[in-house]
Write a protein that holds these residues in place. Structure first.
Motif, PDB file in Angstrom:
ATOM      1  N   GLU A 122       2.776  37.846  -2.407  1.00 47.78           N
ATOM      2  CA  GLU A 122       3.516  37.879  -3.695  1.00 47.78           C
ATOM      3  C   GLU A 122       5.076  37.887  -3.348  1.00 47.78           C
ATOM      4  OE1 GLU A 122       2.130  40.942  -6.262  1.00 47.78           O
ATOM      5  OE2 GLU A 122      -0.006  40.204  -6.160  1.00 47.78           O
ATOM      6  N   ARG A 129      10.435  31.710  -5.231  1.00 50.18           N
ATOM      7  CA  ARG A 129      11.129  31.426  -6.530  1.00 50.18           C
ATOM      8  C   ARG A 129      12.604  31.473  -6.789  1.00 50.18           C
ATOM      9  NH1 ARG A 129       8.093  34.927  -8.995  1.00 50.18           N
ATOM     10  NH2 ARG A 129       9.770  36.542  -8.829  1.00 50.18           N
ATOM     11  N   ARG A 186      -0.904  26.365  -5.294  1.00 50.30           N
ATOM     12  CA  ARG A 186      -1.182  27.039  -6.813  1.00 50.30           C
ATOM     13  C   ARG A 186      -0.237  28.110  -7.344  1.00 50.30           C
ATOM     14  NH1 ARG A 186      -4.008  30.794  -9.016  1.00 50.30           N
ATOM     15  NH2 ARG A 186      -5.232  31.580  -7.265  1.00 50.30           N
ATOM     16  N   LEU A 187      -0.021  29.113  -6.291  1.00 49.07           N
ATOM     17  CA  LEU A 187       0.737  30.283  -6.426  1.00 49.07           C
ATOM     18  C   LEU A 187       2.379  29.654  -6.758  1.00 49.07           C
ATOM     19  CD1 LEU A 187      -0.541  32.756  -4.142  1.00 49.07           C
ATOM     20  CD2 LEU A 187      -1.029  32.731  -6.426  1.00 49.07           C
ATOM     21  N   ARG A 189       3.207  26.799  -7.681  1.00 49.60           N
ATOM     22  CA  ARG A 189       3.189  26.017  -8.945  1.00 49.60           C
ATOM     23  C   ARG A 189       3.498  26.885 -10.153  1.00 49.60           C
ATOM     24  NH1 ARG A 189       5.453  21.659 -10.273  1.00 49.60           N
ATOM     25  NH2 ARG A 189       4.477  20.354  -8.499  1.00 49.60           N
ATOM     26  N   GLU A 190       2.590  27.955  -9.970  1.00 52.92           N
ATOM     27  CA  GLU A 190       2.792  28.872 -11.377  1.00 52.92           C
ATOM     28  C   GLU A 190       3.856  29.836 -11.525  1.00 52.92           C
ATOM     29  OE1 GLU A 190      -0.660  31.376 -10.379  1.00 52.92           O
ATOM     30  OE2 GLU A 190      -2.019  29.748 -11.285  1.00 52.92           O
ATOM     31  N   ALA A 191       4.740  30.009 -10.203  1.00 50.52           N
ATOM     32  CA  ALA A 191       5.814  30.741 -10.300  1.00 50.52           C
ATOM     33  C   ALA A 191       7.085  30.091 -10.391  1.00 50.52           C
ATOM     34  CB  ALA A 191       5.786  31.885  -8.809  1.00 50.52           C
ATOM     35  N   GLN A 193      10.291  27.635 -11.157  1.00 48.25           N
ATOM     36  CA  GLN A 193      10.713  27.073 -12.473  1.00 48.25           C
ATOM     37  C   GLN A 193      11.237  26.021 -12.034  1.00 48.25           C
ATOM     38  OE1 GLN A 193      13.131  30.362 -13.951  1.00 48.25           O
ATOM     39  NE2 GLN A 193      11.027  31.513 -14.874  1.00 48.25           N
ATOM     40  N   PRO A 196       7.475  20.046 -14.309  1.00 45.34           N
ATOM     41  CA  PRO A 196       6.167  20.039 -13.835  1.00 45.34           C
ATOM     42  C   PRO A 196       5.937  18.754 -12.922  1.00 45.34           C
ATOM     43  CG  PRO A 196       6.296  19.371 -15.954  1.00 45.34           C
ATOM     44  CD  PRO A 196       7.657  19.861 -15.731  1.00 45.34           C
ATOM     45  N   ALA A 425      -6.036  24.072 -12.327  1.00 47.91           N
ATOM     46  CA  ALA A 425      -4.707  24.371 -11.362  1.00 47.91           C
ATOM     47  C   ALA A 425      -3.385  24.246 -12.159  1.00 47.91           C
ATOM     48  CB  ALA A 425      -4.732  23.392 -10.169  1.00 47.91           C
ATOM     49  N   GLY A 426      -3.426  24.131 -13.581  1.00 46.89           N
ATOM     50  CA  GLY A 426      -2.343  23.771 -14.220  1.00 46.89           C
ATOM     51  C   GLY A 426      -1.702  22.478 -13.867  1.00 46.89           C
TER      52      GLY A 426
END
Length: 443
Positions: A122, A129, A186-187, A189-191, A193, A196, A425-426
């Motif tokens: 994390e 990020r 995946r982590l 891609r989600e975090a 900014q 897309p 997976a967004g």
């Protein structure tokens, strides 16, 4: 039949664009007349492709040259402002994030130290990020100009892993850093900014180092080369083929976990006798400390290795520490034997030592390493192999990480995937391509 024809025309157009971009990137600036024989395309095709790429901001004029009795020829090159790449090195001591333009000129960088928290997933995702956000801000860059983010990490990379291990995308198996099937893509891609459609490219750090050296450094022009990454841990990659050859292969090797000593030291991977247990900076620090080397208990790997080298190679007038000399000689022998394995297995023309620790010990140990490699390798094979230091310095992993999206971008002829949704997976990148507007080896 009509759809098949349209796909064929589209693929031909993209292939022509790719030939022009790749040739200009690695051999430019070039004139339109020079691009013809260099790419195998007709003058009409060259004119069409050049006009198209220039209108998208990917090519620009780079002056004129006189021709023999004819009109001066305009030179063309890749436009640095045509796009942006981020290269990230998840290293042993820090996370380094760098922003590059299309010519791989650095625009901004930031480092996040890892000493206190190690490889907490994390926290590293958070470093990536904030690091990406910082370099974009510091350079005043528009995130919409991003063409991709490349990341070098320790461990084995599994792509498009099944749902059982975290969903589609790159998954990292990093045994030495405590990562077991981490769904890293995946982590991120989600975090992170970013738009897309911006793709992530995650690969082993030794492979990114190898690609950087093959493109811009000591491996350029070699038909086959092995590049060793020596830091706190140890890895390697082997590359075959020309950088413009479709058959080019670049494979990461868990070289640091090959056995160099039967019933030897315990490696941090859990096995015994691994190369990394002797040649990694973490292992050298531990061996120096066990031998009574004058180190503070909390000395980091870089401080410890510098102290070990200073003890073995003191300034004029000082006496070498025999224990430090013995530790480094054992390290050189283990490295030489392991390099001999690379020679015997892959027959490389060149072997390059890189990574921060490799570049630190190399100037002192290279003669010994070469001698031991010659003792352990097949005579004919090692006689055809040169062993030296990498040319790109400690930033090579980050530069190599940026070449991952750059390579993909060039191969697609300067187009980028359009955004799509992958179940579970967004948002992620698709294969459909659309034009994008806007370190050449030559410029």
């Amino acid at each position: 039949m009509a759809e098949r024809s349209r796909r064929t025309v589209r693929d031909l157009r993209r292939g022509n664009r790719a030939r022009v971009l790749q040739r200009l990137y690695f051999d430019g600036p070039l004139s339109r007349q020079e691009l013809g024989p260099a790419t195998g395309l007709s003058s009409g095709s060259i004119s069409n492709v050049v006009a198209e790429l220039a209108s998208e901001g990917l090519l620009e004029e780079a002056g004129v040259v006189d021709s023999d009795g004819g009109r001066p020829r305009t030179l063309l090159r890749i436009a640095p402002g045509g796009g942006l790449f981020v290269g990230i090195d998840i290293g042993e001591t820090r996370v380094r994030v760098e922003l590059f333009d299309l010519s791989l000129t650095e625009l901004a960088r930031t480092d996040r130290l890892l000493a206190q928290h190690g490889y907490d997933v994390e926290r590293i995702v958070g470093h990536v990020r904030s690091g990406v956000s910082d370099v974009l801000r510091d350079a005043g860059a528009d995130p919409r100009m991003l063409l991709g983010i490349g990341i070098g990490v320790p461990g084995i990379i599994e792509r498009d892993a099944p749902e059982a291990v975290g969903g589609p995308g790159a998954v990292v198996h990093g045994q030495t850093i405590g990562w077991s099937a981490v769904p890293f893509e995946r982590l991120l891609r989600e975090a992170v900014q970013i738009p897309p459609e911006v793709p992530f490219f995650i690969d082993n750090g030794a492979k990114t180092l190898g690609q950087a050296e093959m493109w811009f450094g000591g491996g350029r022009g070699a038909g086959a080369a092995a590049v060793a990454l020596i830091g706190s841990g140890v890895g390697a990659s082997v590359s075959r083929g020309d950088i413009l050859d479709e058959d080019l292969s670049n494979a990461a090797l868990e070289w640091g976990h090959t056995t160099v000593q039967l019933r030897g030291r315990r490696c941090r991977c859990g096995s015994i006798g691994c190369l990394e247990a002797y040649a990694g900076a973490e292992a050298m620090r531990e061996r120096w400390h066990e031998a009574g080397g004058p180190l503070p208990p909390d000395a980091d790997d870089e401080t410890a290795l510098a102290a070990l080298l200073a003890a073995a190679y003191p300034r004029p007038g000082g006496a070498p520490d025999p224990v430090a000399v013995a530790i480094l000689d054992e390290t050189a022998e283990c490295l030489g034997a392991a390099l001999a394995d690379l020679v015997n297995l892959f027959l490389p023309e060149r072997i390059l030592l890189g990574g921060w620790a490799g570049l630190l010990i190399g100037p002192h140990l290279l003669p010994q390493i070469r001698r031991y490699a010659q003792e352990y390798a097949l005579e004919h094979a090692v006689a055809r192999t040169t062993i030296g230091l990498g040319h790109l310095g400690p930033d090579a992993v980050t530069v190599g990480a940026a070449t991952l999206p750059l390579s993909d971008f060039l191969a697609r002829g300067g187009t980028r995937p359009a955004p799509t949704v992958r179940p579970g997976a967004g948002v992620a990148s698709a294969r459909a391509a659309a034009p994008v507007r806007g370190r050449s080896a030559a410029g």
